[in-house]
Design a protein around this motif. Structure first.
Motif, PDB file in Angstrom:
ATOM      1  N   GLN A 113       0.801  -1.225   0.000  1.00 21.79           N
ATOM      2  CA  GLN A 113       0.000   0.000   0.000  1.00 21.79           C
ATOM      3  C   GLN A 113       0.844   1.290   0.000  1.00 21.79           C
ATOM      4  N   GLU A 114       2.042   1.219   0.593  1.00 28.27           N
ATOM      5  CA  GLU A 114       2.841   2.453   0.710  1.00 28.27           C
ATOM      6  C   GLU A 114       3.649   2.762  -0.556  1.00 28.27           C
ATOM      7  N   LEU A 115       3.669   1.847  -1.513  1.00 27.37           N
ATOM      8  CA  LEU A 115       4.395   2.087  -2.767  1.00 27.37           C
ATOM      9  C   LEU A 115       3.716   3.186  -3.573  1.00 27.37           C
ATOM     10  N   PRO A 116       4.497   4.078  -4.166  1.00 23.04           N
ATOM     11  CA  PRO A 116       3.879   5.126  -4.998  1.00 23.04           C
ATOM     12  C   PRO A 116       3.350   4.529  -6.302  1.00 23.04           C
ATOM     13  N   HIS A 117       2.242   5.069  -6.754  1.00 23.36           N
ATOM     14  CA  HIS A 117       1.691   4.669  -8.057  1.00 23.36           C
ATOM     15  C   HIS A 117       2.427   5.498  -9.110  1.00 23.36           C
ATOM     16  N   ARG A 118       3.261   4.843  -9.915  1.00 21.78           N
ATOM     17  CA  ARG A 118       4.066   5.554 -10.918  1.00 21.78           C
ATOM     18  C   ARG A 118       3.677   5.095 -12.314  1.00 21.78           C
ATOM     19  N   PHE A 119       3.404   6.063 -13.165  1.00 23.01           N
ATOM     20  CA  PHE A 119       3.017   5.788 -14.545  1.00 23.01           C
ATOM     21  C   PHE A 119       3.919   6.549 -15.490  1.00 23.01           C
ATOM     22  N   LYS A 120       4.217   5.922 -16.632  1.00 23.75           N
ATOM     23  CA  LYS A 120       5.057   6.531 -17.671  1.00 23.75           C
ATOM     24  C   LYS A 120       4.213   6.715 -18.924  1.00 23.75           C
ATOM     25  N   LEU A 121       4.390   7.867 -19.565  1.00 21.80           N
ATOM     26  CA  LEU A 121       3.687   8.146 -20.823  1.00 21.80           C
ATOM     27  C   LEU A 121       4.322   7.291 -21.914  1.00 21.80           C
TER      28      LEU A 121
END
Length: 142
Positions: A113-121
């Motif tokens: 749960q503490e992991l950041p949600h990271r998205f790449k274009l």
């Protein structure tokens, strides 16, 4: 013509697609701010027909550039002493952290749960972002 009083200091988020203001309001967690926030829905616009506008009074420390993920047609106007001191057009950010959430139940972000949600274009033309952990696709509905 609807007239909402001018801002001495603050931010105007303009050219929001009609009906999109509340999504941005909740996304930016403006309900948690201790300042005046005006939401104007379906305002007349020469360029867009109809648009939404959000006016936030006072200095804020929110990274507004990430709003490009939600709607890259938004413009940000920074107001100081009743004057627009900066006008920013948004573009799609290359990487976004904790802006959009991964919907894949098997993604590590669902477990940790503490992991950041990271998205790449990954596809600028089609506005497609992919989760950096599991490659789950996020496409913005238009």
């Amino acid at each position: 013509m609807l007239n909402i009083g001018g801002l001495n200091e603050g931010v105007v988020i303009d050219h929001i697609k009609a009906g999109g203001a509340m999504e941005i309001y909740y996304y930016l967690e403006l309900e948690k701010l201790d300042c005046s926030v005006a939401i104007i829905k379906n305002a007349r616009s020469n360029k867009m027909g109809k648009k939404d506008i959000i006016k936030i009074e006072g200095p804020i420390t929110i990274d507004l550039d990430v709003l490009g993920v939600l709607d890259e047609n938004i413009t940000i106007n920074i107001i100081r002493d009743n004057e627009i001191v900066e006008k920013r057009a948004l573009k799609l950010p290359e990487i976004v952290t904790n802006v959009i959430k991964c919907k894949n139940p098997r993604c590590i972000t669902s477990v940790e749960q503490e992991l950041p949600h990271r998205f790449k274009l990954t596809d600028k033309k089609n506005r497609i972002y992919r989760c950096m952990y599991c490659e789950q696709k996020f496409t913005r509905r238009r």
